[in-house]
Write an enzyme that holds these catalytic residues in place. Structure first.
Site, mmCIF file in Angstrom:
data_model
loop_
_atom_site.group_PDB
_atom_site.id
_atom_site.type_symbol
_atom_site.label_atom_id
_atom_site.label_comp_id
_atom_site.label_asym_id
_atom_site.label_seq_id
_atom_site.Cartn_x
_atom_site.Cartn_y
_atom_site.Cartn_z
ATOM 1 C CB CYS A 1 0.450 -0.011 19.039
ATOM 2 S SG CYS A 1 0.264 1.454 17.983
ATOM 3 C CB CYS B 1 -3.441 6.112 15.300
ATOM 4 S SG CYS B 1 -4.616 4.818 14.826
ATOM 5 C CB CYS C 1 -4.944 -2.324 18.633
ATOM 6 S SG CYS C 1 -6.285 -1.372 17.881
ATOM 7 C CB CYS D 1 -9.462 -4.732 29.270
ATOM 8 S SG CYS D 1 -10.249 -4.149 27.744
ATOM 9 C CB CYS E 1 -5.374 -8.283 28.472
ATOM 10 S SG CYS E 1 -4.878 -8.531 26.746
ATOM 11 C CG ASP F 1 -18.458 7.229 11.164
ATOM 12 O OD1 ASP F 1 -19.251 7.582 10.260
ATOM 13 O OD2 ASP F 1 -17.545 6.411 10.978
ATOM 14 C CB CYS G 1 -3.755 -0.033 11.410
ATOM 15 S SG CYS G 1 -2.674 -1.061 12.439
ATOM 16 C CB CYS H 1 -4.581 -3.627 22.228
ATOM 17 S SG CYS H 1 -5.012 -2.948 23.853
ATOM 18 C CB CYS I 1 -8.431 -7.708 20.930
ATOM 19 S SG CYS I 1 -9.658 -7.600 22.257
#
Length: 307
Positions: free
Chosen positions: A192, A208, A238, A182, A185, A128, A235, A188, A242
């Site tokens: 938050c 966020c 989320c 997903c 659902c 990244d 954090c 998440c 899941c």
């Protein structure tokens, strides 16, 4: 003499697993599927102060700018899932062990070198810290699908994993992309604390907690202090809610580090003490001022809760 594409692909996958990665997939090296959405996200200012994303926009929208002639992407996953550990309260799971860049980079470089030697190709390893949209490239390769919380989700692995990418000019046999699983659902999105999601697959980094406590420099808007709660660094909310993480396997071979000291110590810690205490830890990313700021917010939240 090079191997055929199919044999080479199988050899690459086997080598990736030998190096300790938990999952590997192969895909195309074309422009990311969500390139246009990413560009709009930047233009709308949702990246906050992460200016490096806009500065490298062109490279992120076209992998060939990083490696001219690239034809294939090898995407790997390294699991970091851990149980609920009280001593690490307020620290995202990914940051509870040694800096993943130090863990991943040697393995990615070894995989890159293997591909280059076996295929007679040019290859480039990317984490990244490189200008790639790693989740998009990994999703196109079939490593997982991008969930409503914008994390990559993989059956049998969940979302607690790091993503590594190797771009290569070798022609490898691609895997099929996975469908979005997903369904209906919205766990998440509903969970938050700061309402950072404008809707499914749409995250505003400026709200966020992970961004605010790690990437953001300077004061955090006061209206977001209370929702931050106990989160000192990052954090996981989320991800914790899941369903795909309910049976996530615990990571193998985690390099342990020491939990952070009491919050009061973080508030008063000087630069030298900070560097010494967090050498080799992902928490150093927030810098001393940022971690002290976060600690002060958490302490204030605790006092508020006790009053």
């Amino acid at each position: 003499m090079t191997l055929t594409a199919m044999a080479l692909t199988q050899a690459v996958k086997a080598r990736a697993l030998e190096l300790g990665f938990d999952r590997v997939a192969v895909g195309p090296a074309g422009p990311p599927l969500h390139a246009a959405a990413f560009a709009r996200w930047l233009d709308e200012g949702r990246a906050g102060t992460m200016n490096y994303l806009a500065d490298t926009r062109a490279e992120r929208l076209d992998p060939a700018r990083l490696l001219p002639g690239c034809r294939s992407v090898v995407a790997v996953a390294l699991n970091y899932a851990r149980g609920d550990e009280p001593e690490w309260r307020g620290v995202a799971r990914y940051a509870r062990s040694a800096d993943y860049h130090d863990t991943m980079r040697p393995r990615l470089h070894a995989l890159r070198d293997f591909i280059s030697a076996a295929a007679g190709a040019e290859s480039r390893a990317s984490l990244d810290t490189s200008a790639v949209l790693e989740r998009d490239l990994a999703a196109a390769a079939g490593l997982g699908w991008i969930g409503k919380n914008t994390n990559l989700l993989a059956p049998g692995l969940g979302s607690y994993f790091f993503i590594g990418i190797v771009l290569t000019t070798a022609a490898l046999t691609p895997d099929e992309a996975l469908p979005d699983r997903c369904g209906t659902c919205t766990a998440c999105l509903d969970a938050c604390p700061t309402s950072a999601f404008d809707g499914p697959y749409a995250l505003d980094a400026r709200r966020c907690i992970a961004y605010l406590t790690i990437e953001h420099r300077g004061p955090i808007p006061e209206e977001l202090h209370a929702p931050i709660g106990e989160w000192l660094f990052g954090c996981d909310v989320c991800q914790e809610v899941c369903p795909w993480n309910r049976h996530a396997p615990v990571a193998r071979g985690i390099v342990p580090t020491t939990p952070p000291p009491p919050l009061e110590s973080l508030v008063s810690m000087n630069d030298e003490e900070f560097r010494e205490r967090f050498r080799g830890s992902p928490l150093k990313r927030a810098r001393r001022d940022g971690l002290a700021r976060n600690a002060a917010i958490v302490l204030a939240n605790r006092r508020r809760a006790e009053s």
